[in-house]
Design a protein around this motif. Structure first.
Motif, PDB file in Angstrom:
ATOM      1  N   PHE A 160       2.957   6.051 -16.114  1.00 14.47           N
ATOM      2  CA  PHE A 160       2.411   7.178 -16.802  1.00 14.47           C
ATOM      3  C   PHE A 160       1.198   6.351 -17.599  1.00 14.47           C
ATOM      4  N   LYS A 161       0.302   7.479 -18.033  1.00 16.59           N
ATOM      5  CA  LYS A 161      -1.087   6.988 -18.895  1.00 16.59           C
ATOM      6  C   LYS A 161      -1.841   6.141 -17.998  1.00 16.59           C
ATOM      7  N   GLY A 162      -2.046   6.621 -17.004  1.00 20.44           N
ATOM      8  CA  GLY A 162      -3.317   6.102 -16.130  1.00 20.44           C
ATOM      9  C   GLY A 162      -2.920   4.659 -15.303  1.00 20.44           C
ATOM     10  N   ASN A 163      -1.486   4.182 -15.424  1.00 18.58           N
ATOM     11  CA  ASN A 163      -1.093   3.208 -14.717  1.00 18.58           C
ATOM     12  C   ASN A 163      -1.360   3.318 -13.242  1.00 18.58           C
ATOM     13  N   ILE A 164      -2.035   2.061 -12.585  1.00 17.98           N
ATOM     14  CA  ILE A 164      -2.258   2.446 -11.051  1.00 17.98           C
ATOM     15  C   ILE A 164      -0.986   2.293 -10.255  1.00 17.98           C
ATOM     16  N   PHE A 165       0.095   1.712 -10.783  1.00 12.15           N
ATOM     17  CA  PHE A 165       1.345   1.431 -10.151  1.00 12.15           C
ATOM     18  C   PHE A 165       2.314   2.444 -10.319  1.00 12.15           C
ATOM     19  N   ALA A 166       2.093   3.494  -9.948  1.00 12.60           N
ATOM     20  CA  ALA A 166       2.863   4.744 -10.339  1.00 12.60           C
ATOM     21  C   ALA A 166       4.036   4.752  -9.118  1.00 12.60           C
ATOM     22  N   SER A 167       5.304   5.313  -9.789  1.00 13.68           N
ATOM     23  CA  SER A 167       6.304   5.615  -8.615  1.00 13.68           C
ATOM     24  C   SER A 167       6.826   6.852  -9.009  1.00 13.68           C
ATOM     25  N   TRP A 168       7.677   7.402  -7.787  1.00 10.01           N
ATOM     26  CA  TRP A 168       8.207   8.648  -7.954  1.00 10.01           C
ATOM     27  C   TRP A 168       9.485   8.657  -7.746  1.00 10.01           C
ATOM     28  N   GLY A 169      10.283   9.963  -7.692  1.00 11.95           N
ATOM     29  CA  GLY A 169      11.497  10.066  -7.398  1.00 11.95           C
ATOM     30  C   GLY A 169      11.788  11.399  -6.966  1.00 11.95           C
ATOM     31  N   LEU A 170      13.275  11.784  -6.668  1.00  7.39           N
ATOM     32  CA  LEU A 170      13.430  13.262  -6.499  1.00  7.39           C
ATOM     33  C   LEU A 170      14.678  13.609  -7.164  1.00  7.39           C
ATOM     34  N   LEU A 171      14.566  14.861  -7.646  1.00  3.48           N
ATOM     35  CA  LEU A 171      15.684  15.553  -8.315  1.00  3.48           C
ATOM     36  C   LEU A 171      16.006  16.875  -7.764  1.00  3.48           C
ATOM     37  N   ILE A 172      17.425  16.967  -7.788  1.00  2.00           N
ATOM     38  CA  ILE A 172      18.066  18.160  -6.983  1.00  2.00           C
ATOM     39  C   ILE A 172      18.586  18.887  -8.110  1.00  2.00           C
ATOM     40  N   LYS A 173      18.392  20.201  -8.294  1.00  3.10           N
ATOM     41  CA  LYS A 173      18.807  21.109  -9.347  1.00  3.10           C
ATOM     42  C   LYS A 173      19.676  22.069  -8.693  1.00  3.10           C
ATOM     43  N   THR A 174      20.859  21.861  -9.219  1.00  2.00           N
ATOM     44  CA  THR A 174      22.040  23.056  -8.865  1.00  2.00           C
ATOM     45  C   THR A 174      22.354  23.873  -9.934  1.00  2.00           C
ATOM     46  N   ALA A 175      23.100  24.795  -9.660  1.00  2.00           N
ATOM     47  CA  ALA A 175      23.520  25.601 -10.739  1.00  2.00           C
ATOM     48  C   ALA A 175      23.940  25.045 -12.258  1.00  2.00           C
ATOM     49  N   ASN A 176      24.801  24.209 -11.971  1.00  2.00           N
ATOM     50  CA  ASN A 176      25.394  23.402 -13.275  1.00  2.00           C
ATOM     51  C   ASN A 176      24.765  22.084 -13.545  1.00  2.00           C
ATOM     52  N   ARG A 177      23.870  21.366 -12.806  1.00  2.00           N
ATOM     53  CA  ARG A 177      23.687  19.867 -12.878  1.00  2.00           C
ATOM     54  C   ARG A 177      22.395  19.587 -12.219  1.00  2.00           C
ATOM     55  N   GLU A 178      21.797  18.706 -12.818  1.00  2.00           N
ATOM     56  CA  GLU A 178      20.558  18.028 -12.120  1.00  2.00           C
ATOM     57  C   GLU A 178      20.887  16.626 -11.661  1.00  2.00           C
ATOM     58  N   TYR A 179      20.601  16.206 -10.308  1.00  2.00           N
ATOM     59  CA  TYR A 179      21.012  15.249  -9.564  1.00  2.00           C
ATOM     60  C   TYR A 179      19.639  14.245  -9.350  1.00  2.00           C
ATOM     61  N   ASN A 180      19.386  13.091 -10.075  1.00  2.00           N
ATOM     62  CA  ASN A 180      18.311  12.083  -9.753  1.00  2.00           C
ATOM     63  C   ASN A 180      18.687  11.174  -8.619  1.00  2.00           C
ATOM     64  N   ILE A 181      18.381  11.794  -7.565  1.00  2.00           N
ATOM     65  CA  ILE A 181      18.872  11.083  -6.416  1.00  2.00           C
ATOM     66  C   ILE A 181      17.877  10.001  -5.616  1.00  2.00           C
ATOM     67  N   LEU A 182      16.941   9.769  -6.372  1.00  2.00           N
ATOM     68  CA  LEU A 182      16.019   8.734  -5.945  1.00  2.00           C
ATOM     69  C   LEU A 182      14.874   8.455  -6.647  1.00  2.00           C
ATOM     70  N   SER A 183      14.694   7.178  -6.890  1.00  2.00           N
ATOM     71  CA  SER A 183      13.581   6.976  -8.158  1.00  2.00           C
ATOM     72  C   SER A 183      12.859   5.676  -7.547  1.00  2.00           C
ATOM     73  N   TYR A 184      11.817   5.327  -8.040  1.00  2.00           N
ATOM     74  CA  TYR A 184      10.766   4.288  -8.103  1.00  2.00           C
ATOM     75  C   TYR A 184      10.527   3.936  -6.598  1.00  2.00           C
ATOM     76  N   GLN A 185      10.096   5.089  -5.855  1.00  2.00           N
ATOM     77  CA  GLN A 185       9.713   5.031  -4.514  1.00  2.00           C
ATOM     78  C   GLN A 185       7.898   5.415  -4.573  1.00  2.00           C
ATOM     79  N   SER A 186       7.449   5.350  -3.354  1.00  2.00           N
ATOM     80  CA  SER A 186       6.109   5.864  -3.023  1.00  2.00           C
ATOM     81  C   SER A 186       6.223   7.347  -3.096  1.00  2.00           C
ATOM     82  N   TYR A 187       4.904   7.879  -3.338  1.00  2.00           N
ATOM     83  CA  TYR A 187       4.585   9.098  -3.487  1.00  2.00           C
ATOM     84  C   TYR A 187       4.991   9.907  -2.135  1.00  2.00           C
ATOM     85  N   ASP A 188       4.343   9.306  -0.980  1.00  2.00           N
ATOM     86  CA  ASP A 188       4.526  10.024   0.276  1.00  2.00           C
ATOM     87  C   ASP A 188       6.178   9.863   0.869  1.00  2.00           C
TER      88      ASP A 188
END
Length: 149
Positions: free
Chosen positions: A75-103
């Motif tokens: 965040f805030k202009g850092n060039i070493f950004a990382s990305w993750g995936l979130l799956i939203k269900t009716a009852n819950r959010e699952y953070n299934i992946l983090s600290y990966q490349s954008y692609d």
């Protein structure tokens, strides 16, 4: 004197917790293995960190509302950004992946969203905010899991 008796154990407790956290992060980085198994009616996500943790999450296909790309660092202009995936269900959010490349997260997010027949919500790579094009069109007749997006 009584201040030291109560204060010293508290300081040692937080110091030990910080050291344990750092050891866990190093093990997570070097020994972490993640796998996704897309079955007909559910997604099975497995996270292994050596012999320490074996976490299995099962997400029903019919419960998934959308798949979202999230920014996990840089965040805030850092060039070493990382990305993750979130799956939203009716009852819950699952953070299934983090600290990966954008692609990588974009590729996997598209595959999971197409499999579940839900929207994929990407972020803009430069700014980390929601893009105007927030969906994937799926041609159900011609879609194959091995297809690249």
């Amino acid at each position: 004197m009584t201040f030291l008796i109560f204060f010293l154990p508290l300081v040692l407790y937080f110091f030990a917790a910080k050291i344990f956290n750092q050891i866990y992060i190093v093990l997570y980085f070097f020994l972490g293995k993640f796998s996704f198994n897309l079955r007909f009616n559910c997604l099975i996500f497995t996270k292994d960190i050596g012999i320490l943790t074996n976490e299995i999450k099962e997400i029903k296909r019919s419960k998934i509302q959308y798949v979202q790309q999230v920014k996990t660092s840089g965040f805030k202009g850092n060039i070493f950004a990382s990305w993750g995936l979130l799956i939203k269900t009716a009852n819950r959010e699952y953070n299934i992946l983090s600290y990966q490349s954008y692609d990588k997260t974009k590729w996997l997010g598209n595959i999971i969203a197409a499999w579940a027949k839900v929207k994929y919500l990407p972020l803009s790579k430069e700014s980390g905010v929601r893009s105007q094009k927030s969906g994937v069109r799926i041609n159900q007749k011609n879609y194959k899991i091995g297809q690249q997006f």
